[in-house]
Write a protein that holds these residues in place. Structure first.
Motif, short mmCIF file in Angstrom:
data_model
loop_
_atom_site.label_atom_id
_atom_site.label_comp_id
_atom_site.label_asym_id
_atom_site.label_seq_id
_atom_site.Cartn_x
_atom_site.Cartn_y
_atom_site.Cartn_z
N LEU A 1 0.72 -1.31 0.20
CA LEU A 1 0.04 -0.10 0.14
C LEU A 1 0.99 1.19 -0.13
O LEU A 1 0.49 2.24 -0.56
CB LEU A 1 -0.90 0.00 1.10
CG LEU A 1 -2.09 -1.05 1.16
CD1 LEU A 1 -2.82 -0.97 2.46
CD2 LEU A 1 -2.92 -0.86 -0.18
N GLU A 2 2.11 1.20 0.74
CA GLU A 2 2.71 2.27 0.68
C GLU A 2 3.64 2.55 -0.74
O GLU A 2 3.47 3.80 -1.20
CB GLU A 2 3.96 2.26 1.85
CG GLU A 2 3.78 2.13 3.09
CD GLU A 2 4.86 1.84 3.94
OE1 GLU A 2 6.14 1.62 3.51
OE2 GLU A 2 4.80 1.65 5.24
N LEU A 3 3.91 1.51 -1.45
CA LEU A 3 4.37 1.75 -2.81
C LEU A 3 3.08 2.23 -3.51
O LEU A 3 3.38 3.39 -4.60
CB LEU A 3 4.78 0.39 -3.34
CG LEU A 3 5.99 -0.45 -2.60
CD1 LEU A 3 6.11 -1.63 -3.17
CD2 LEU A 3 7.31 0.63 -2.87
N ASN A 4 2.04 1.93 -3.64
CA ASN A 4 0.97 2.41 -4.36
C ASN A 4 0.60 3.72 -4.14
O ASN A 4 -0.01 4.39 -4.73
CB ASN A 4 -0.25 1.48 -4.13
CG ASN A 4 -1.46 1.70 -5.13
OD1 ASN A 4 -1.10 1.74 -6.41
ND2 ASN A 4 -2.72 2.14 -4.67
N GLY A 5 1.10 4.37 -2.98
CA GLY A 5 0.55 5.75 -2.54
C GLY A 5 1.68 6.82 -2.83
O GLY A 5 1.61 8.09 -2.74
N ASN A 6 2.83 6.20 -3.60
CA ASN A 6 4.03 7.35 -4.09
C ASN A 6 3.81 7.74 -5.21
O ASN A 6 4.40 7.40 -6.44
CB ASN A 6 5.29 6.55 -3.79
CG ASN A 6 6.37 7.52 -4.20
OD1 ASN A 6 6.28 8.52 -4.35
ND2 ASN A 6 7.65 6.96 -4.40
N SER A 7 2.89 8.71 -5.74
CA SER A 7 2.36 9.11 -6.98
C SER A 7 3.56 9.98 -7.64
O SER A 7 3.73 10.13 -8.69
CB SER A 7 1.17 10.17 -6.80
OG SER A 7 1.67 11.10 -5.94
N PHE A 8 4.61 10.74 -6.71
CA PHE A 8 5.65 11.10 -7.42
C PHE A 8 6.60 10.32 -8.20
O PHE A 8 7.49 10.69 -8.79
CB PHE A 8 6.37 11.95 -6.29
CG PHE A 8 5.53 13.13 -5.44
CD1 PHE A 8 5.40 14.24 -6.04
CD2 PHE A 8 5.30 12.87 -4.27
CE1 PHE A 8 5.09 15.02 -5.29
CE2 PHE A 8 4.55 13.84 -3.67
CZ PHE A 8 4.36 15.07 -4.09
N ALA A 9 6.42 8.97 -7.98
CA ALA A 9 7.46 8.01 -8.65
C ALA A 9 7.34 8.03 -10.20
O ALA A 9 8.39 7.73 -10.84
CB ALA A 9 7.15 6.77 -8.08
N LEU A 10 6.10 8.56 -10.59
CA LEU A 10 6.07 8.53 -12.13
C LEU A 10 6.87 9.63 -12.81
O LEU A 10 7.35 9.47 -13.99
CB LEU A 10 4.34 8.77 -12.39
CG LEU A 10 3.52 7.67 -12.11
CD1 LEU A 10 2.06 8.17 -12.15
CD2 LEU A 10 3.81 6.36 -12.84
#
Length: 465
Positions: free
Chosen positions: A102-111
């Motif tokens: 869930l933490e990985l899915n919340g990192n929108s800056f990664a894109l």
């Protein structure tokens, strides 16, 4: 040694620090996984460009492999689906649990920067492979085998594989592949370049062989004095002139002798005159032009005597590294290759030649280039009435015939009396006999040999001039 080099050498660490860890960036790995979860396009690109080895942290590597499995199955790749799959495989806790997903899915800056982070992963992965290869090389050296050349060859292969492993070829659609093929065929047809490999520079031979192809072992056999080395040097120059990189290994002649032969064939000045430095005023321009033309060729010569197949393979790999597949290795000649140093000597010379022949075939496949090996013929050809060479005449071993993809036998009348016979080639004519060809037809191509220039010319080429 210059002072700055001494300083650099003193500053260069010889051993890693005690607390050293493998190159890795857990934050960059997590960022790439986040981008893969958030975007289907990123997911597809990352699965193509990255491999599990690019992830150092075990939990991240487990998640990446799970994403790839779900994608291959056509199932959705999201935190819930991932958690369900990992739980069914007993890998959920190893992957960090549902909370980490869930933490990985919340990192929108990664894109925004996933490509840069992917480059970091590939860089660190390459460095880890280099460290691993270096450790293996160290272990090889500590084993202290008798044949150090084998260690050098294996060490170079390990390092080169490590540094090349991050180079990936892009995928292509069948549409683009077919379009490229059609364009290539049109270009070849328009320029009359109907060959599949390195060109020999002899049109009739190229039509028969369609070029010398990667992985092929080509054996050229002849009686002493027929012109094996002269033909090999003509072949080397012709191939290099067509754009190939050539590595020429001479176990019989020195570099100076080879240079003299090359200069004679290129300039048209007699080899005897070049050896004696008997040069007329009007020949210096010919020699200068020939020297300039030969110097432009991508051709390397090694005249180390008593070399082994292992040493040739190691040197050839070094010479041809990064040159692509348009390369050619020529070995003059097979019977002068030495058995592995320090190894167990075989009871018979035939067994040794068989092992060396097999080693040359393996070298061709390993390097991915055609390898031309010259070979002597047995004395029994002299006692036959016709004196036309046969496959069975390859000296000391039938394994040469078995290993070779192509066997070429050079046949020339050695005396005027022999040339007058109906069953022998005419004077100065050398028959290029393709006695074995796994990929095409066999046949004979007549060549004219000019002894003074040590040069071969196709008969048909003379007629068409």
């Amino acid at each position: 040694m210059p002072e700055h080099e001494k300083r650099e050498r003193r500053d260069m660490p010889t051993t890693p620090p005690a607390d050293a860890v493998m190159p890795q960036d857990s934050a960059a790995e997590a960022s790439v996984l986040s981008a893969m979860l958030l975007s289907a396009d990123v997911l597809q690109e990352a699965l193509t460009e990255l491999s599990p080895d690019d992830f150092y942290v075990p939990s991240n590597r487990t998640i990446y492999m799970a994403m790839r499995t779900l994608f291959d199955r056509g199932q959705p790749v999201d935190p819930i689906s991932l958690a369900d799959y990992l739980k069914s495989e007993g890998e959920l806790s190893r992957a960090g649990g549902s909370t980490y997903l869930l933490e990985l899915n919340g990192n929108s800056f990664a894109l925004a920067s996933w490509r840069h982070h992917a480059e970091i992963l590939r860089r660190d992965s390459t460095l880890r492979k280099i460290i691993t290869a270096s450790t293996q090389v160290t272990a090889l050296a500590y084993d202290a085998p008798e044949d150090t050349k084998e260690v050098v060859d294996q060490a170079e292969k390990l390092i080169l594989n490590a540094t090349d492993s991050d180079i990936k070829s892009d995928y292509s659609t069948i549409e683009s592949v077919m379009q490229d093929l059609y364009s290539e065929l049109a270009d070849m047809a328009g320029q009359d370049k109907k060959f599949l490999g390195v060109q020999t520079g002899f049109p009739g031979i190229d039509r028969q062989l369609l070029g010398l192809r990667p992985g092929q072992m080509i054996v050229i056999g002849a009686r002493p004095g027929v012109g094996k080395t002269s033909f090999a040097l003509n072949l080397a120059v012709n191939a290099a002139a067509k754009g190939a990189t050539v590595a020429f290994f001479s176990l019989e002649m020195s570099k100076a002798e080879i240079a003299q032969r090359l200069l004679a064939a290129q300039s048209g000045v007699s080899l005897q005159d070049i050896r004696a430095a008997n040069i007329r005023d009007n020949q210096w321009k010919l020699l200068l032009d020939a020297t300039i033309d030969l110097s432009r060729l991508d051709m390397m010569v090694d005249d180390t005597p008593g070399t082994t197949v292992t040493e040739v393979r190691a040197k050839a790999r070094r010479m041809l590294h990064g040159k692509g597949q348009n390369c050619l290795v020529i070995l003059d000649y097979l019977q002068l290759v030495s058995p592995p140093s320090g190894g167990r000597r075989s009871d018979s010379r035939a067994t040794e030649v068989s092992e060396m022949s097999r080693g040359i075939k393996i070298m061709a496949k390993d390097l991915g280039v055609p390898v031309v090996a010259l070979s002597q013929l047995s004395r029994q050809v002299e006692s036959r009435t016709g004196k036309t060479p046969q496959l069975s005449d390859l000296r000391e071993s039938g394994a040469i015939e078995q290993d070779a993809d192509i066997v070429i036998l050079l046949d020339r009348s050695m005396t005027d009396e022999e040339a007058e016979r109906d069953d022998r080639p005419d004077k100065n004519i050398t028959n290029f006999i393709i006695a074995k060809n796994r990929s095409g037809p066999v046949g004979t191509v007549p060549l004219v040999f000019e002894p003074g220039k040590t040069k071969f010319i196709e008969v048909d080429s003379i007629h068409t001039e």
